[in-house]
Design an enzyme around this catalytic site. Sequence first.
Site: not given
Length: 352
Positions: A130, A183, A216, A240, A244
């Site tokens: 961010y 990751k 992933d 984030d 969702d």
Amino acid sequence: MRIVVLPGDGIGPEITAATSVVLRAASERFQLGVSVEEHAVGHASLEQFGTTVRPELLDSVRTADGLILGPTATFDFKDEARGEINPSRYFRRNLDLFANVRPARTYPGRSTRFGAFDLVVVRENTEGFYADRNMEQGNAELLVTPDVAISLRRITRPCCERIAHAACKLAMKRRRHLTIVHKANVLKIGDGLFLDVCREVARSYSGLAIDDVLVDAMMAHVVRQPERFDVIVATNMFGDILSDLTAELSGSLGLGGSLNIGAHYAMAQAAHGSAPDIAGKDIANPISLILSMALLLSWHGERAGAPRFEEAARAIESAVAAAMRDGQVTRDVGGSRGTAATGQAIADNLNE
Ligand code: NAD
């Protein structure tokens, strides 16, 4: 308990009004003595005061016991010099709200395309990718030439440690299972640090089962077998995106509760955005913000040693579950009610 309420943009005012109805009902039934102080934020504040967030609001929030922030049209706010500040970023950063807790669960009687589950995504909230909040000064996105853009991500040991502790503490109160999402196979240094620190911290919690999944692959695992997960900890952007997905898997993005927690303050926020495509139509699902408000009551009760706030939070969750079971909800989750009527149904369930 004094709560500052900032309705926001798009569907914000509608879902905030529905949330306030439930909050009032909970306050009356459990004698919480909640008082609400409402102010403009986002476009309404920009028009009235020339800024999307007035600095005085920060003082109000600092002296209050909690903040409810409706979704704002952050994509519209591009130039801070013109008062276009991202309110969500503003409060997260100024109040150091480092942990974003986002539960997602299915409800008995409401079928989804996937199996039943109950999990929580704990997302680091202050750094990561961010770029508008991960620097002391300036922005971590650079336009080197008109055709070359660089976005920088910051990962630090202290931020990894505190988010790992927040996730572990929560997992110890639930099914004692922590999944670290990362990751580290590609982002060997940044996600490597995040993974190492999370593992180190988690090992200090006796009886906590720990595993880790590449982000992933996680998209497949969480769709295929969401019931496999309990508490999931992730860096800012991965958390984030993942939260969702888990909200949508539970039936709708409109079901995703979200509490931003720091050492001294907490901000309830819907997990979704201002949904301009459905604004003003009385069809937005208010449950996300209602559940976030319940999380705020619970947080306050725990800090203040006042169990009736936690009781009220549990009762709100049950009232939401009853509304879901009876179809007294908006159409995104299979009902036919409007936003206001859904809030009223949940408030009525609370009083039964
Ligand atoms: P969105 O989350 O607002 O909407 C995505 C989709 O989900 C839309 O189809 C929308 O109708 C639906 N949806 C969202 N909330 C719903 C609800 N409560 N009930 C039923 N359906 C719902 O994402 P977007 O459209 O990409 O973003 C709109 C604006 O919100 C942008 O300006 C974005 O920057 C901003 N945003 C703000 C926040 C925040 O304030 N915390 C978070 C995300 C996006």
